[in-house]
Motif scaffolding. Structure first.
Motif, PDB file in Angstrom:
ATOM      1  N   ASP A   1      55.374 -24.615 -41.531  1.00  0.00           N
ATOM      2  CA  ASP A   1      55.958 -25.610 -40.632  1.00  0.00           C
ATOM      3  C   ASP A   1      57.435 -25.313 -40.395  1.00  0.00           C
ATOM      4  O   ASP A   1      58.073 -24.650 -41.204  1.00  0.00           O
ATOM      5  CB  ASP A   1      55.815 -26.985 -41.315  1.00  0.00           C
ATOM      6  CG  ASP A   1      55.741 -28.113 -40.302  1.00  0.00           C
ATOM      7  OD1 ASP A   1      56.017 -27.870 -39.123  1.00  0.00           O
ATOM      8  OD2 ASP A   1      55.393 -29.239 -40.727  1.00  0.00           O
ATOM      9  N   ASP A   2      57.958 -25.804 -39.269  1.00  0.00           N
ATOM     10  CA  ASP A   2      59.391 -25.677 -38.958  1.00  0.00           C
ATOM     11  C   ASP A   2      59.861 -24.238 -39.076  1.00  0.00           C
ATOM     12  O   ASP A   2      60.963 -23.971 -39.565  1.00  0.00           O
ATOM     13  CB  ASP A   2      60.238 -26.546 -39.906  1.00  0.00           C
ATOM     14  CG  ASP A   2      59.740 -27.978 -39.944  1.00  0.00           C
ATOM     15  OD1 ASP A   2      59.182 -28.419 -38.918  1.00  0.00           O
ATOM     16  OD2 ASP A   2      59.899 -28.649 -40.976  1.00  0.00           O
TER      17      ASP A   2
ATOM     18  N   GLU B   1      56.187 -26.459 -31.611  1.00  0.00           N
ATOM     19  CA  GLU B   1      56.379 -27.877 -31.936  1.00  0.00           C
ATOM     20  C   GLU B   1      57.303 -28.534 -30.918  1.00  0.00           C
ATOM     21  O   GLU B   1      58.224 -27.892 -30.409  1.00  0.00           O
ATOM     22  CB  GLU B   1      57.062 -28.016 -33.303  1.00  0.00           C
ATOM     23  CG  GLU B   1      56.248 -27.562 -34.488  1.00  0.00           C
ATOM     24  CD  GLU B   1      56.953 -27.941 -35.792  1.00  0.00           C
ATOM     25  OE1 GLU B   1      57.940 -27.271 -36.132  1.00  0.00           O
ATOM     26  OE2 GLU B   1      56.522 -28.911 -36.431  1.00  0.00           O
TER      27      GLU B   1
HETATM   28 MG    MG Z   1      57.587 -29.234 -37.923  1.00  0.00          MG
END
Ligand code: MG
Ligand code: C2E
Ligand code: MG
Length: 723
Positions: free
Chosen positions: A605-606, A662
């Protein structure tokens, strides 16, 4: 023996009176004073009485002969070095040998050539004086060296031989025989930590032909340690090649001890053993300098025990001292046990406790992540001090007030921070005892808010205030729903919908994230099953996990338990923030492999915010990579960001990963991502995170019957997030 120019005394010992008279006459003419004795025994007593400068000794005498007399003389302290001239028979080499054996300095044969006698005596006296002077100065030197604990050594580089003076044997606690002769084995006598230092100092001195200086610890056979300061000089031969090193070694153990004691007295508090005010100031100054360079945050806590004077007054000063000592112990223990990892992102948070004097202590928290986190530390300290103290049988309850000042917010130098913390502490006292206050009013309000939030949060799970919302992930090529991310929501009766950014760090800090995380997993599994049971095309649901969950020993077991229902097994995936996986990569790899074995996919993620190394990324058992929203936002206006996104996508594809963008909010972004061959997108453009029912409705709309006309209509699907 007289060393002045005064007349020198010759003692003539001979049983033959003619020889005595002739000797006297000759010597007196030569400027000497003369005394006589007529046999060996009389000669010895005359020696003791008169202390002559030289003795003339006949060999053949009654009572005690010359050999016996000479031997006896040498045993006397004053006679050990006195010149003795033996008068022996002509050509009698046996008696000459014997004369030297018993310690004669020289001999003269009978019949005596009288004119030569004065010269012989004078010569002997001169040689003896030179010898004595040398012996004396050597003795003085040895004595001085002994007093100074100074030894001399010489190392012959060609032979490897090392010569040392007595003092060095004393220093090392070894005899001449016990002291090894090679450099390597000598180094073995030193403290292991000091060996490389001394070895290098020697090498450097030899290479540069310069002086060397080293302080080191010598380990003695009785396990005691001496600190030694050695210096040496390289001596070269005629060709400029180092031939030997000559130097001194001085035992500086006492000096070091005194220095340490002075240091201790000057910088530490004698009652508690804690650093004192000056050392604290010094440390604070250093921490500020570091923070200035590295841009860190630090906090100074000033702590004051409440009603300390009353304890002194009622229980006596000894009890007061005990209380201070125990306070120091508890402070140190609490700080040691506090998990600073939550406070610091550099993972090098540090603390420093000192006693300022009286009942006042200071704590320096270095490498603090967020200023407000110091309140946690303050609270833990207060909790630790709230436990009853046992002061020699008297149980008392103490409390304290703490003031907090934060760098750089409240001051940029040691003095203003200490003053700030002090005045905050007084403020805390005014508020009532047993509390803490920030110097900064805003920080105080925040701390109070945080405290209230935390106490509500603690009840949220049992009050069933958490919910999961779902945000669809969309296939960029065909517009189908490719999955959904489960996002935690706290619907607080007091505060409404609290965003996760506000409460997840708090859950992590308080250790509650493990429980709430497990709840989120179970909830996602249950929701997924409900979609399944309703005959909907249930998307794979990805659940976020925190580093703290990942760190738990039973992380995999908890996952296995949550998805134990077979139907959910293929449906649940995990999302892990990039920076967290990279933290303890090796142990994480093993855990993530076990997660894979449970049939769960893993997404990073990220991505782009955590400085991952590509090598590591390839090592992780990943299926998906989610590009952080910050890149998507800047991608259209910033060529560099666009290049970066393109690079990330092609890198991920080369590792056979699915790429999800995202936070996609606009058509332009979606178009660009399609161009860059990104696989999926997630963001407000398609849908905000939705409560279960709305997500269900969206899935129904996307079900095969509804999809007859083609893609899901984003306009229709874009629903508002429920409060
Ligand atoms: Mg994220
Ligand atoms: P995340 O995992 O990166 O989740 C994506 C975040 O971006 C979500 O924020 C989502 O609402 C938001 N977002 C999605 N599309 C857009 C968009 O187009 N524009 C903007 N501005 N934002 C968008 P949210 O729900 O506030 O969650 C924040 C973070 O909290 C998550 O970031 C995740 O790291 C964490 N989180 C959420 N739920 C959980 C959970 O159950 N457990 C753990 N450990 N962390 C969670
Ligand atoms: Mg996520």
């Amino acid at each position: 023996m007289s060393t002045s120019n005064a007349t020198q005394l010759v003692l003539v010992v001979d049983d033959d009176s003619i020889t005595r008279v002739l000797a006297r006459e000759t010597l007196e003419q030569g400027g000497f004073a003369v005394e006589e004795a007529n046999d060996g025994l009389a000669g010895l007593s005359a020696f003791e009485r008169l202390r002559p400068d030289i003795v003339l000794l006949d060999v053949m005498m009654p009572v005690l002969d010359g050999y016996g007399a000479c031997k006896a003389l040498r045993v006397l302290e004053a006679g050990a070095h006195i010149p003795v001239l033996m008068m022996t028979g002509l050509d009698d080499s046996a008696s000459i040998n014997r004369a030297f054996e018993v310690g004669a300095t020289d001999f003269i044969t009978k019949p005596i050539a009288w004119p030569m006698l004065v010269h012989r005596v004078r010569y002997l006296l001169r040689a003896s004086r030179a010898f004595l002077d040398l012996a004396q100065s050597r003795a003085r030197l040895t004595n001085a060296q002994r007093i100074a604990k100074l030894g001399h050594w010489e190392w012959n580089l060609a032979t490897g031989e090392i010569q040392c003076s007595d003092e060095i044997y004393r220093m090392t606690g070894r005899t001449r025989e016990q002291l090894p002769a090679s450099r390597e084995s000598l180094l073995q006598l030193l403290h292991a930590d000091d060996r490389p230092v001394v070895d290098e100092a020697l090498d450097t001195a030899l290479q540069r032909r310069e002086r060397f200086n080293a302080d080191f610890r010598v380990m003695r056979p009785d396990d005691s340690i001496r600190v030694v300061h050695a210096q040496g000089e390289v001596q070269c031969d005629g060709f400029g090649v180092p031939a030997r090193i000559e130097g001194t070694a001085q035992d500086i153990t006492e000096r070091k001890r005194v220095e340490e004691r002075i240091h201790q007295l000057a910088l530490y508090d004698s009652l508690t053993g804690l650093p004192n005010r000056s050392l604290f100031k010094e440390q604070l100054g250093r921490a500020i300098a570091r923070a200035e360079r590295g841009g860190g945050v630090l906090a100074v806590l000033s702590l004051d025990l409440d009603r300390f004077q009353r304890i002194n007054d009622t229980l006596g000063y000894e009890a007061g001292d005990l209380l201070l000592q125990e306070t120091a112990n508890r402070l140190a223990r609490t700080l040691r046990q506090t998990d600073f990892v939550a406070l610091s992102d550099r993972n090098e948070a540090n603390y420093f406790v000192a006693r300022q004097g009286g009942n006042e202590f200071s704590v320096l928290l270095d490498g603090v992540h967020r200023a407000q986190d110091t309140a946690n530390v303050a609270r833990r300290i207060l909790e630790a001090l709230a436990r009853p103290f046992d002061l020699d049988g008297n149980e008392i309850v103490a409390s304290a007030c703490i003031g907090i000042a934060v760098y750089p917010l409240d001051g940029k130098d040691a003095d203003s921070l200490r003053k700030g913390a002090g005045s905050a502490m007084h403020h805390a006292k005014q508020q009532g005892r047993n509390g803490y206050q920030y110097y900064n009013a805003v920080m105080n309000t925040r701390a109070l808010e945080k405290l209230a939030l935390e106490s509500h949060l603690r009840k949220a799970l049992e009050r069933d205030e958490f919910a999961l919302h779902y945000q669809p992930k969309v296939d960029l090529e065909n517009g189908n729903i490719a999955g959904a991310e489960a996002l935690l929501r706290w619907i607080s009766p007091e505060r409404g919908l609290v965003p996760p950014a506000q409460f997840i760090p708090m859950l992590e800090e308080a250790g509650m994230i493990v429980e709430v995380g497990a709840w989120a997993l179970r909830k996602a599994v249950a929701d997924h099953l409900r979609w399944h049971d309703q005959g909907l095309p249930a998307p794979r649901v990805s659940v976020n996990v925190s580093a703290i969950q990942l760190r738990q020993e039973d992380f995999v077991a908890v996952l296995a338990h949550a998805i134990k229902d077979g139907a959910a097994r293929p449906g649940i995936d995990l999302e892990i923030t990039e920076s967290l996986v990279m933290h303890d990569i090796e142990s994480n790899i093993a855990k993530l492999k076990a997660v894979r074995d449970l049939g769960m996919d893993i997404a990073i993620d990220d991505f782009g915010t955590g400085h991952s190394s590509l090598a590591y990324l390839a090592k992780l058992p990943l299926q998906t990579l989610k590009i952080d929203r910050s890149f998507i936002i800047t991608m259209l206006d910033n060529a560099d960001a666009a290049t970066l996104v393109r690079t990330i996508i092609s890198l991920a594809h080369s590792l056979r990963l699915i790429v999800v963008a995202e936070g996609v909010e606009t058509e332009e972004q979606a178009k660009m991502l399609r161009l860059l061959r990104c696989d999926q997108m997630q963001g407000y453009l398609f849908s905000k995170p939705l409560p279960f029912e709305e997500m269900t409705a969206l899935l129904k709309a996307a079900a095969p019957g509804e999809r007859a006309q083609g893609k899901v209509n984003p306009e229709r699907a874009r629903l508002r997030e429920a409060p």
